[in-house]
Every structure is written in structure tokens, then in C-alpha cells.
Design an enzyme around this catalytic site. Structure first.
Site, short mmCIF file in Angstrom:
data_model
loop_
_atom_site.label_atom_id
_atom_site.label_comp_id
_atom_site.label_asym_id
_atom_site.label_seq_id
_atom_site.Cartn_x
_atom_site.Cartn_y
_atom_site.Cartn_z
N LYS A 217 0.83 -1.20 0.00
CA LYS A 217 0.00 0.00 0.00
C LYS A 217 0.86 1.25 0.00
O LYS A 217 1.99 1.25 0.47
CB LYS A 217 -0.96 0.00 1.17
CG LYS A 217 -0.30 0.06 2.51
CD LYS A 217 -1.35 0.00 3.58
CE LYS A 217 -0.76 0.32 4.92
NZ LYS A 217 -1.31 1.48 5.56
N ASP A 334 11.92 8.88 -9.22
CA ASP A 334 11.81 8.13 -7.97
C ASP A 334 12.47 6.76 -8.07
O ASP A 334 11.94 5.76 -7.59
CB ASP A 334 10.34 8.00 -7.55
CG ASP A 334 10.21 7.68 -6.06
OD1 ASP A 334 11.16 7.95 -5.30
OD2 ASP A 334 9.16 7.14 -5.66
N1 LIG Z 1 2.61 -4.65 -10.80
C1 LIG Z 1 2.90 -5.05 -9.57
N2 LIG Z 1 3.19 -6.33 -9.32
C2 LIG Z 1 3.49 -6.72 -8.07
N3 LIG Z 1 3.53 -5.90 -7.01
C3 LIG Z 1 3.25 -4.61 -7.21
C4 LIG Z 1 2.91 -4.12 -8.49
N4 LIG Z 1 2.70 -2.79 -8.38
C5 LIG Z 1 2.88 -2.47 -7.11
N5 LIG Z 1 3.19 -3.55 -6.39
C6 LIG Z 1 3.48 -3.56 -4.96
O1 LIG Z 1 2.54 -2.78 -4.29
C7 LIG Z 1 3.17 -1.83 -3.46
C8 LIG Z 1 2.54 -0.50 -3.61
O2 LIG Z 1 2.72 -0.07 -4.94
P1 LIG Z 1 3.00 1.40 -5.33
O3 LIG Z 1 4.27 1.83 -4.73
O4 LIG Z 1 2.90 1.55 -6.81
O5 LIG Z 1 1.78 2.09 -4.62
P2 LIG Z 1 1.55 3.58 -4.40
O6 LIG Z 1 0.16 3.70 -3.87
O7 LIG Z 1 1.84 4.35 -5.65
O8 LIG Z 1 2.59 3.96 -3.37
P3 LIG Z 1 3.14 5.38 -3.21
O9 LIG Z 1 2.12 6.12 -2.42
O10 LIG Z 1 4.42 5.14 -2.52
O11 LIG Z 1 3.33 5.95 -4.56
C9 LIG Z 1 4.61 -1.80 -3.84
O12 LIG Z 1 5.33 -1.97 -2.67
C10 LIG Z 1 4.83 -2.93 -4.77
O13 LIG Z 1 5.67 -3.86 -4.23
#
Ligand SMILES: Nc1ncnc2c1ncn2[C@@H]1O[C@H](COP(=O)(O)OP(=O)(O)OP(=O)(O)O)[C@@H](O)[C@H]1O
Length: 579
Positions: A217, A334
Site C-alpha cells: 500500500k 523516484d
Molecule cells: N505490478 C505489480 N506487481 C506486483 N507488485 C506490485 C505491483 N505494483 C505495485 N506492487 C506492490 O505494491 C506496493 C505499492 O505499490 P506502489 O508503490 O505503486 O503504490 P503507491 O500507492 O503508488 O505507493 P506510493 O504512495 O508510494 O506511490 C509496492 O510496494 C509494490 O511492491
């Protein structure tokens, strides 16, 4: 605890037995670490095997990432962090809060808060949760002018770029809003690539999927492993809470992420399959990267680092991905191990583009004579990706503390050169398990970034690193962005550094990666052994809304406003060559 632990674990989030998250501070880092590798790893193992069969991929946790400057000047290191001015940075002064628990098919959002005060850094969560899909729910189908119900608003073009999403308004009103939105987007509206991906009407909605478990998350959303009911295919579904985005001023970030994912078509960049929205959420349905986070892979290595030749492989792949992004007019901003996911094959996939910046207009790439080709030898020509994005400067203060570039701290604007800086930091971290400018606190780190030269450890059993490698890192970490490697011709500068002499750039994706994700055991029929999944705590997607708390501002109110901030979110399905 290593310095790396401290950086990664400023905030940990555990998966409690209820499937809910609870926030922990530093004191509980170790316990949270151990839970990372329990049940989720079993499921991960299963998924690895599953995806091997189905040409797919893994998962992981969450992290900190963003910070804001004390001030857009060096002197600001001591000043009030809340004074930064850039509009898009307003979000950073908000407290960090847990993302709400979400039901893919629900429009109700339970909100939660860790109660942590974090003005500078977006904290990292190291936990995951896993859920099991449950009962079907009435389909709140995705709202889009691509949706047949709204098709009359669409010109029907597959490559239409700004397909406005609307809801609860009459067609005449809807048409007017679409037009006004298009005007707002102006001539800079980016066109989707049509060579090997086809963008079309969105073909799914929230209820087309069932949750399997939570992958991780972020600040405003969660990423779930989901299974498409119709095809049983697995995807990673990023579910972003509109309310939270409004509160934290992160709307633009979600749009940027959708745009970059939808327009990108590169083996080292995570693939988007669908994007759509419901009343409460935006959804990004992506390829599931089965190898998990590169960060985790690094942590599992002896000494939490890689040998030089191993690091070279990953740095080469990241360079290729950055080259592509710059060519497309994007600055990534990033780069760090947490944002590099691993395909089940072990190749990298860049993810998390919410801090990326799109240039308003992109220049054409040019071909230049390579810097280091001697006049006597046959000239080497290289693609100049810098020219695509050279004139684009942006001034927001984003990044991850230890990865932030000097020009970002100084607040004098930055360019795509920040990505080459972060590449240098990443390379160093891969080799030494720590970043080069880490200080006792944020101000010390920033001060080191601004003033200290990179130092390579000399202690007795320090990793043995070649001078060519050190030379490359030094050049990537030049404080003056105009001197930095990459500042002349972009990625070509980096690729032509003698350190990469033996790298076959065109064959990278056919090179065997140093780390191959392990596969799960199979049952007697040779199928993935999923028995242990029943032991997992599961969350019925239809019941997750029961724990809901009331959202503060009814989003339905927005529908009456002409400036619905999500109006122009693109709801699309992307068809790829291999589908
Ligand atoms: N395509 C994917 N396949 C597997 N795991 C994923 C994928 N996309 C994201 N994750 C996992 O989900 C988690 C959260 O993803 P992400 O960082 O994109 O979320 P976010 O809401 O954008 O977070 P932030 O607020 O830091 O930007 C990450 O730690 C990642 O490991």
C-alpha cells in the site's frame, strides 16, 4: 540494525490476523520483518509457479518516498519545511495516514490513520496482507465514455487520448464538460502509442475482479493481487482512493501515473491492462510482477548487496528503461530499489510512476557522434535522448531522501539529469548496501548530498569494486547537473561509458539475470500447490465495507461540479501484441 534498515523501516505496517493493517514505529521493526516472510511468501511461491505457467509474474510491501524541502535553497536545510511553494507539493505537508481498506467492488471507504506526523518523508510500510476473493457483487461498472452507455460521447477512435470519464450528469452536460476538459488539456495532450498497443473502450469494471491478497500500500491506495473472474488471469490492481487524493492533493499524480503506464510499451516497464474508475476509486490494472521488489531481493543477498557484475546487469536494464522514459518525455524521479519490481524471469520492471513528471512537449531524438569515439577510429553514433526532454525543467521537491539530487534540494529546478543521479545512488547501494550520502538525519543527508564527494569504502572486507565502476558512479554523482554523465546525450552518455563496454544493450532482455525468482512446489498432478492458501486469512471483498468509516466529503457532491477533478481520468483497456 543496518543503516538500510533504518531508512526502510521508518514506519512499518503489519498485517494483523484480521487482515487489517496496524502501524508500527521503529521499535517493532524486527517483528514486522519476520511477518513479511511468513504467509505471503508461501503465496508468493505459489504465484511464482502459477505465473510461470501463465507467462506472468510478483509482489511486495510499501515504503517511504517523498519529502519536501526545507526551503528551495541550501540555506533552507534549517528552515520550516512547510514553506515550500510548489502547488503540487502541497500534499507533502499532510500527515501520513493509512490508506483506507478497500473493496474492489465497493463504493464505501473505511478510512484509517496511523497518526504519524511526517512532514517530510512518505513512510515505508514493509508489510503485506493477503486476501481471498469472495462473493460476487453487483457490478458498479466502470464509468467512461468508452462504456457503451456513454459511447455517444466518444468519437470512437481507439487512439483517443483524453477520454473523459463522467458520471450522473445528463448527456448534454456531459458533452460540454468533455469539450471544456479537452480545451483545458490543450495541445499538449499526449497521444497513445499505437504501434504495438491498442487502446480501446474499457472492457472491465471493479466487479470483474476478485481480490486474492494485498500486495502493498501507498499513501492513497493499495495494490492487490486480483484475479479476473472471466479469464482467471492474475493482475496487480492499484486502487486509489479519490477522497484521499483530494485531501492530499495527489490528483495530478494519479493522472500522470495512468498516462505513463498507458503510453509506455517497454519490456522493463510494468504493463497497464486497464484503467477505470468508480465513484470512490481509480483503478489501475497492471501486470503482476511475480519476482517481487528488487529491494527484497537485495535484502536476501549475503551482505544485502550484489557483486559488481551482477549490479552491472540491473543498472544496464534500469538505464534502458530510463532511456525509454526520457525518449517518451518523462522524468522518472523516484528510482530506488523499492520501485524496481522483478519479472518472474528476473528481469526488472520499473513501477510506481506517481512522482514522474511529463514534459509538456517532447523534442525529437537526434543522433550524435559519441563523445568517447576517437577521431581516428570509426565514429560511433548514439541516440541523444536528452534532446527529447532537454528543455523541460520542473521545480517540485520530490524523491526519496537519500536519493534526492543536489539540484532538487537547491530548489533551482531540475531536469531528466536527476534520473542519472539516482542511478548513481542506486548503483552504489547495490554494491555497498547503503547509500553514499546518508547522514544521521535528513539535514545531514542533504548537506552531504550538496557538499560531500562520494567515498568508496576501504575497510578490509569491503566489496572489491573496479576503478571503471567507481568512475561511472562518480560521474553519475557529479553535483553539477551540467557535468553529470547523461547531461550531454542522455542515456547514450551512460551506455557508452567504458564500464559497459561488454554489455550487449540490444540483447539485455535475452541475458540471464543474476537472480531468478524461486519456484513453488507442485502437487501430485503437477499443479501449483495451493492447499496452504486455505490457511491464509482471507477477506471477502463483499464484506470489507462492513468496517467502513464515513468518508468526510461525499464524492457524489463533486459530480455536480463542473470541475470534477477525476473527469478526465482515462478509462481504457490496453491490448498488447501478446494478448
Ligand atoms: N505490478 C505489480 N506487481 C506486483 N507488485 C506490485 C505491483 N505494483 C505495485 N506492487 C506492490 O505494491 C506496493 C505499492 O505499490 P506502489 O508503490 O505503486 O503504490 P503507491 O500507492 O503508488 O505507493 P506510493 O504512495 O508510494 O506511490 C509496492 O510496494 C509494490 O511492491
Amino acid at each position: 540494525m543496518s543503516t538500510m534498515d533504518v531508512r526502510r523501516n521508518e514506519e512499518n505496517t503489519n498485517v494483523a490476523s484480521t487482515g487489517q493493517f496496524t502501524a508500527e514505529k521503529d521499535g517493532n521493526q524486527e517483528s514486522s520483518k519476520s511477518s513479511v516472510s511468513s504467509k505471503p511468501s508461501k503465496i508468493r511461491s505459489f504465484m511464482r509457479l502459477y505465473f510461470k505457467e501463465n507467462k506472468k509474474f510478483t509482489f511486495s510491501k510499501k515504503k517511504n518516498k517523498e519529502l519536501r524541502p526545507s526551503n528551495p535553497s541550501e540555506a533552507a536545510l534549517q528552515s520550516d519545511p512547510q514553506k515550500a511553494s510548489a502547488e503540487e507539493d502541497k500534499e507533502y505537508i499532510n500527515k501520513e495516514e493509512n490508506a483506507p481498506n478497500m473493496d474492489l467492488a465497493s463504493s464505501t471507504s473505511p478510512m484509517g490513520s496511523t497518526g504519524l506526523d511526517s512532514l517530510y518523508v512518505k513512510k515505508r510500510d514493509l508489510k503485506k496482507s493477503f486476501f481471498k476473493g469472495g462473493k460476487k457483487k453487483k457490478d458498479p461498472s466502470a464509468k467512461s465514455i468508452f462504456n457503451p452507455q456513454h459511447r455517444s460521447q466518444s468519437n470512437g477512435s481507439e487512439n483517443q487520448t483524453r477520454n473523459t470519464t463522467v458520471n450522473n450528469i445528463n448527456p448534454a452536460e456531459e458533452g460540454r464538460k468533455v469539450v471544456s476538459q479537452k480545451k483545458k488539456m490543450g495541445s499538449n495532450a499526449r497521444k497513445y502509442s499505437s504501434n504495438s498497443v491498442k487502446i480501446g473502450n474499457v472492457e472491465v469494471g471493479p466487479s470483474s475482479f476478485e481480490k486474492v491478497f494485498l500486495l502493498g500500500k501507498g499513501g492513497v491506495g493499495r495494490v492487490y493481487l486480483v484475479r479476473e473472474k472471466k479469464t482467471t488471469r492474475f493482475f496487480a490492481m492499484k486502487v486509489l482512493n479519490k477522497q484521499e487524493m483530494i485531501k492530499r492533493n495527489k490528483i495530478k499524480r494519479a493522472f500522470a501515473e495512468q498516462e505513463i503506464l498507458a503510453t509506455s510499451n517497454h519490456p522493463f516497464i510494468v504493463t497497464l491492462y486497464h484503467s477505470f474508475q468508480s465513484d470512490e476509486y481509480l483503478y489501475l490494472c497492471m501486470e503482476y510482477c511475480m519476482g517481487g521488489e528488487f529491494f527484497r531481493a537485495l535484502q536476501r543477498r549475503p551482505g544485502r548487496c550484489l557483486a559488481e557484475h551482477e549490479a552491472k546487469f540491473y543498472i544496464a536494464e534500469v538505464t534502458a528503461a530510463l532511456e525509454y522514459l526520457h525518449l517518451m518525455g518523462f522524468i522518472y524521479r523516484d528510482l530506488k530499489p523499492e520501485n524496481i519490481l522483478l519479472h518472474e524471469s528476473g528481469h526488472i520492471m520499473l513501477s510506481d510512476f506517481d512522482l514522474s513528471k511529463q514534459s509538456g512537449s517532447i523534442g525529437s531524438p537526434t543522433v550524435i557522434q559519441a563523445r568517447n569515439s576517437s577521431p581516428s577510429s570509426q565514429s560511433t553514433y548514439a541516440l541523444d535522448t536528452k534532446s527529447c526532454i532537454a528543455n523541460f525543467r520542473t521545480n517540485s521537491f520530490v524523491g526519496t531522501e537519500e536519493y534526492i539530487a543536489p539540484e532538487v534540494i537547491k530548489g533551482c529546478g531540475h531536469t531528466s539529469a536527476v534520473d542519472w543521479w539516482t542511478l548513481g545512488i542506486l548503483f552504489y547501494e547495490m554494491l555497498y548496501a547503503t547509500t553514499p550520502f546518508k547522514g544521521k538525519n535528513r539535514n545531514m543527508t542533504f548537506s552531504n548530498i550538496l557538499h560531500r564527494e562520494v567515498v568508496f569504502p576501504e575497510y578490509s572486507n569491503a566489496p572489491s569494486i573496479s576503478s571503471l565502476c567507481k568512475s561511472l558512479i562518480r560521474k553519475l554523482l557529479l553535483k553539477d547537473e551540467n557535468d553529470r554523465l547523461g547531461s550531454q546525450a542522455g542515456a547514450s552518455d551512460v551506455k557508452l561509458h567504458p564500464f559497459f563496454k561488454n554489455v550487449q544493450w540490444a540483447l539485455l532482455r535475452h541475458t540471464e539475470p543474476p537472480i531468478i525468482p524461486r519456484l513453488a512446489p507442485t502437487d501430485e498432478s503437477g499443479n501449483p500447490n495451493i492447499a496452504h492458501l486455505k490457511e491464509s486469512k482471507s477477506l471477502d471483498i463483499t464484506s470489507s465495507a462492513q468496517n467502513s468509516q464515513t468518508v468526510e466529503v461525499p464524492l457524489s457532491n463533486l459530480k455536480d461540479q463542473e470541475d470534477d477533478p477525476f473527469l478526465s481520468f482515462n478509462s481504457v483497456t490496453v491490448h498488447h501484441d501478446w494478448d
